[in-house]
Each structure stands twice: as structure tokens, then as C-alpha cells.
Design a protein around this motif. Structure first.
Motif, PDB file in Angstrom:
ATOM      1  N   UNK A  57       0.957  -1.253   0.077  1.00 16.17           N
ATOM      2  CA  UNK A  57       0.072   0.040   0.017  1.00 16.17           C
ATOM      3  C   UNK A  57       0.959   1.375  -0.062  1.00 16.17           C
ATOM      4  N   UNK A  58       1.966   1.258   0.816  1.00 16.41           N
ATOM      5  CA  UNK A  58       2.669   2.555   0.683  1.00 16.41           C
ATOM      6  C   UNK A  58       3.611   2.608  -0.434  1.00 16.41           C
ATOM      7  N   UNK A  59       3.701   1.841  -1.104  1.00 18.98           N
ATOM      8  CA  UNK A  59       4.480   2.095  -2.381  1.00 18.98           C
ATOM      9  C   UNK A  59       3.602   2.200  -3.801  1.00 18.98           C
ATOM     10  N   UNK A  60       2.117   2.197  -3.497  1.00 14.99           N
ATOM     11  CA  UNK A  60       1.414   2.539  -4.572  1.00 14.99           C
ATOM     12  C   UNK A  60       1.774   3.773  -5.553  1.00 14.99           C
ATOM     13  N   UNK A  61       2.056   4.763  -4.393  1.00 19.80           N
ATOM     14  CA  UNK A  61       2.303   6.249  -4.688  1.00 19.80           C
ATOM     15  C   UNK A  61       3.631   6.200  -5.769  1.00 19.80           C
ATOM     16  N   UNK A  62       4.377   5.303  -5.638  1.00 18.48           N
ATOM     17  CA  UNK A  62       5.464   5.243  -6.474  1.00 18.48           C
ATOM     18  C   UNK A  62       5.451   4.530  -8.024  1.00 18.48           C
ATOM     19  N   UNK A  63       4.076   4.250  -8.140  1.00 21.74           N
ATOM     20  CA  UNK A  63       3.734   3.144  -9.214  1.00 21.74           C
ATOM     21  C   UNK A  63       2.960   4.091 -10.313  1.00 21.74           C
ATOM     22  N   UNK A  64       3.419   3.949 -11.415  1.00 19.35           N
ATOM     23  CA  UNK A  64       2.611   4.740 -12.463  1.00 19.35           C
ATOM     24  C   UNK A  64       2.257   3.683 -13.758  1.00 19.35           C
ATOM     25  N   UNK A  65       1.018   3.371 -13.920  1.00 17.50           N
ATOM     26  CA  UNK A  65       0.904   2.574 -14.962  1.00 17.50           C
ATOM     27  C   UNK A  65       0.006   2.960 -15.852  1.00 17.50           C
ATOM     28  N   UNK A  66       0.716   2.839 -17.292  1.00 17.57           N
ATOM     29  CA  UNK A  66      -0.166   3.244 -18.442  1.00 17.57           C
ATOM     30  C   UNK A  66      -0.276   2.414 -19.648  1.00 17.57           C
ATOM     31  N   UNK A  76       2.117  -2.238 -22.087  1.00 13.12           N
ATOM     32  CA  UNK A  76       1.841  -1.862 -20.811  1.00 13.12           C
ATOM     33  C   UNK A  76       3.334  -1.252 -20.420  1.00 13.12           C
ATOM     34  N   UNK A  77       3.241   0.074 -19.793  1.00 15.46           N
ATOM     35  CA  UNK A  77       4.168   0.976 -19.425  1.00 15.46           C
ATOM     36  C   UNK A  77       4.121   0.992 -17.641  1.00 15.46           C
ATOM     37  N   UNK A  78       5.199   0.670 -17.262  1.00 17.37           N
ATOM     38  CA  UNK A  78       5.467   1.031 -15.634  1.00 17.37           C
ATOM     39  C   UNK A  78       6.393   2.025 -15.625  1.00 17.37           C
ATOM     40  N   UNK A  79       6.028   3.255 -14.958  1.00 18.17           N
ATOM     41  CA  UNK A  79       6.951   4.022 -14.571  1.00 18.17           C
ATOM     42  C   UNK A  79       7.706   4.725 -15.901  1.00 18.17           C
ATOM     43  N   UNK A  80       7.078   4.503 -17.329  1.00 14.23           N
ATOM     44  CA  UNK A  80       7.452   5.127 -18.588  1.00 14.23           C
ATOM     45  C   UNK A  80       8.162   4.202 -19.370  1.00 14.23           C
ATOM     46  N   UNK A  81       8.275   2.655 -18.615  1.00 20.46           N
ATOM     47  CA  UNK A  81       9.207   1.807 -19.110  1.00 20.46           C
ATOM     48  C   UNK A  81       8.159   0.718 -19.957  1.00 20.46           C
ATOM     49  N   UNK A  82       8.524   0.348 -21.308  1.00 24.13           N
ATOM     50  CA  UNK A  82       7.708  -0.772 -21.572  1.00 24.13           C
ATOM     51  C   UNK A  82       7.861  -2.204 -21.000  1.00 24.13           C
ATOM     52  N   UNK A  83       6.996  -2.526 -20.385  1.00 23.41           N
ATOM     53  CA  UNK A  83       7.443  -3.935 -19.555  1.00 23.41           C
ATOM     54  C   UNK A  83       6.495  -5.045 -20.021  1.00 23.41           C
ATOM     55  N   UNK A  84       5.713  -4.713 -21.190  1.00 23.21           N
ATOM     56  CA  UNK A  84       4.710  -5.705 -21.782  1.00 23.21           C
ATOM     57  C   UNK A  84       5.393  -7.299 -21.857  1.00 23.21           C
ATOM     58  N   UNK A  85       6.606  -7.370 -22.121  1.00 18.16           N
ATOM     59  CA  UNK A  85       7.302  -8.643 -22.402  1.00 18.16           C
ATOM     60  C   UNK A  85       7.696  -9.166 -21.198  1.00 18.16           C
ATOM     61  N   UNK A  86       7.606  -8.797 -20.051  1.00 16.01           N
ATOM     62  CA  UNK A  86       8.265  -9.086 -18.869  1.00 16.01           C
ATOM     63  C   UNK A  86       7.013  -9.582 -17.716  1.00 16.01           C
ATOM     64  N   UNK A  87       6.033  -9.373 -18.072  1.00 15.16           N
ATOM     65  CA  UNK A  87       4.935  -9.812 -17.048  1.00 15.16           C
ATOM     66  C   UNK A  87       4.047 -10.889 -17.276  1.00 15.16           C
TER      67      UNK A  87
END
Ligand code: DC
Length: 227
Positions: A57-66, A76-87
Motif C-alpha cells: 500500500x505504501x509503495x502504490x504512490x511510486x507506481x505509474x501504469x499506463x 503496458x508501461x510501468x513508470x515510463x518503461x515498456x514492460x509488456x514482455x516481462x509480465x
């Protein structure tokens, strides 16, 4: 905007069906499991113990998903990085199932899903789309199949990709049964068919037959052309 909601357990074929339907209808897809997976990936990648609720819960503020679409493929991007192939790893699957039981995580991901449906005609798949995220979806489906049928499909997919690895069907049945239990028994937004949902069991249907059942149900309810 028109929205089609597809809920159902792991391995029922929701994502595959969603992609085919979206193509035929000229809609975009939103595979919402990928959002939970992206959040899970953040915790795994940063060595944060996702089993400890406060840490999550405390770390949700550090997560930006788009989410973005490239030629209809969802990225899918996590904090600006394309992570589509790692999930799509087993570790991410298991962590995603765990963190999805945390109410704050679900709340955190609501807006991205609802905003998407406000902007696009969408086929959205997940576990609580018809019940919670889009209660006013134009058509709601609940797609399911027996655990054995789902495990066999996943087994065949994995064998095609990693034919050199030793994969046991029993292990996949176990993992699917565990995730079903987690997803269906969590207190918040458990996996369940909405009262308005059309329930489809495709244990004995092939892909083409399943798509036909969906398309016929959509055409009966929404005035729309298909490609
Ligand atoms: O559909 P999937 O296997 O990619 O989903 C990963 C996990 O995310 C799954 O265990 C349940 C969770 N999930 C959820 O709780 N609600 C959704 N709408 C989508 C996925």
C-alpha cells in the motif's frame, strides 16, 4: 462509447477471445490482468515483499501504469518503461494474484480502467469488469471452462513455446486451481458472474465456436457491424 465486459477465471481464453472480438468490431482491448501484473512486477523488480500489505500500500504512490496500443496490440508501461514482455512469468502471475486481494490495489487501478472505457469502444477482460468496473457495460459475459480444460490449453501453449522444458500438466492444474481459489474467495471483488452476465462454458467448444457464441450475443444486444 460501447463497452463489452468479459470476466472469467485464468485460462478460460478471455484475452484471446477479446482480441478476436475487438478486431471484428473495430474496438480496442483492455486486458486488465496486465495492470495487476504490472503492479506485481514493480514489487518483484524492486525486491519489495508483496506479501506484506503495508509495504504494498505504501509503495502504490511510486507506481505509474499506463496503456498504449500499437496496431491493436496492448502495451503496458510501468513508470515510463515498456514492460509488456516481462509480465507473463509464473512469479508475476502468482504475485499479481496475491496483490489483487488488497482493496487499495484494486482501488488504485479503477480509474485507469474506467477512463479507458470513457475514451474508447472497448472489449475489457478481467475478473470484476461487469460487477465493479463497468456495471453499465453494454454486454457482459462470464467465460469459464473446467480446470482440466483450461490447464490442457495452457499446457499446449507452453509446450509450443518451450518444448525443451519439462512441464507437468498436474502442476498447471494445481496452479490454476490455486489461482481460482484465491481469485474467487478474496473478500473484495471476488471473481463472480454479474447477474446480467451471459455465462459461456467453453470446455467443449473450440475457438471459432466460442467466438460465434459471443458475436451472436453481441449482435442481439448492440446495433453494430462486424468485419
Ligand atoms: O488475467 P490474468 O491472469 O492476467 O490476471 C492476473 C491476476 O490479476 C489474477 O490472478 C487476478 C488478478 N485480476 C483481478 O483481480 N482483477 C482483474 N480485473 C484482472 C486480474
Amino acid at each position: 462509447m460501447i463497452s463489452i465486459a468479459i470476466d472469467g477465471p485464468s485460462g478460460s481464453g478471455k484475452s484471446t477471445i477479446s482480441k478476436i472480438l475487438a478486431k471484428k468490431l473495430g474496438f480496442l482491448t483492455l486486458d486488465t490482468g496486465a495492470l495487476y501484473r504490472a503492479a506485481a512486477y514493480y514489487f518483484l523488480n524492486n525486491n519489495i515483499n508483496y506479501k506484506i500489505k503495508d509495504k504494498v500500500v505504501n509503495n502504490l504512490k511510486n507506481i505509474n501504469i499506463s496503456v498504449n496500443h500499437d496496431k491493436n496490440a496492448q502495451l503496458i508501461y510501468l513508470n515510463g518503461k515498456n514492460i509488456t514482455n516481462f509480465i507473463r512469468t509464473p512469479e508475476v502471475s502468482s504475485a499479481a494474484s496475491d496483490i489483487s486481494a488488497i482493496p487499495e490495489v484494486r482501488e488504485f487501478l479503477i480509474n485507469i480502467q474506467r477512463d479507458f472505457a470513457k475514451k474508447h469502444n472497448v472489449v475489457m477482460d478481467g475478473r470484476d469488469i461487469g460487477t465493479v468496473i463497468l456495471p453499465n457495460a453494454d454486454v457482459k459475459f462470464f467465460l469459464t471452462a473446467s480446470p482440466n480444460a483450461r490447464a490442457k490449453r495452457r499446457y499446449n501453449q507452453l509446450m509450443e513455446k518451450n518444448s525443451s522444458k519439462k512441464i507437468k500438466l498436474e502442476d498447471i492444474i494445481d496452479s490454476i486451481s490455486n489461482r481460482d481459489f484465491n481469485d474467487s474467495n478474496r473478500k473484495i471483488s471476488p471473481l463472480t458472474a454479474d447477474k446480467d452476465a451471459i455465462i459461456i462454458d467453453n470446455s467443449l467448444l473450440n475457438l471459432e465456436e466460442t467466438v460465434d457464441v459471443f458475436l451472436n450475443a453481441i449482435k442481439e444486444r448492440v446495433n453494430i457491424e462486424t468485419k
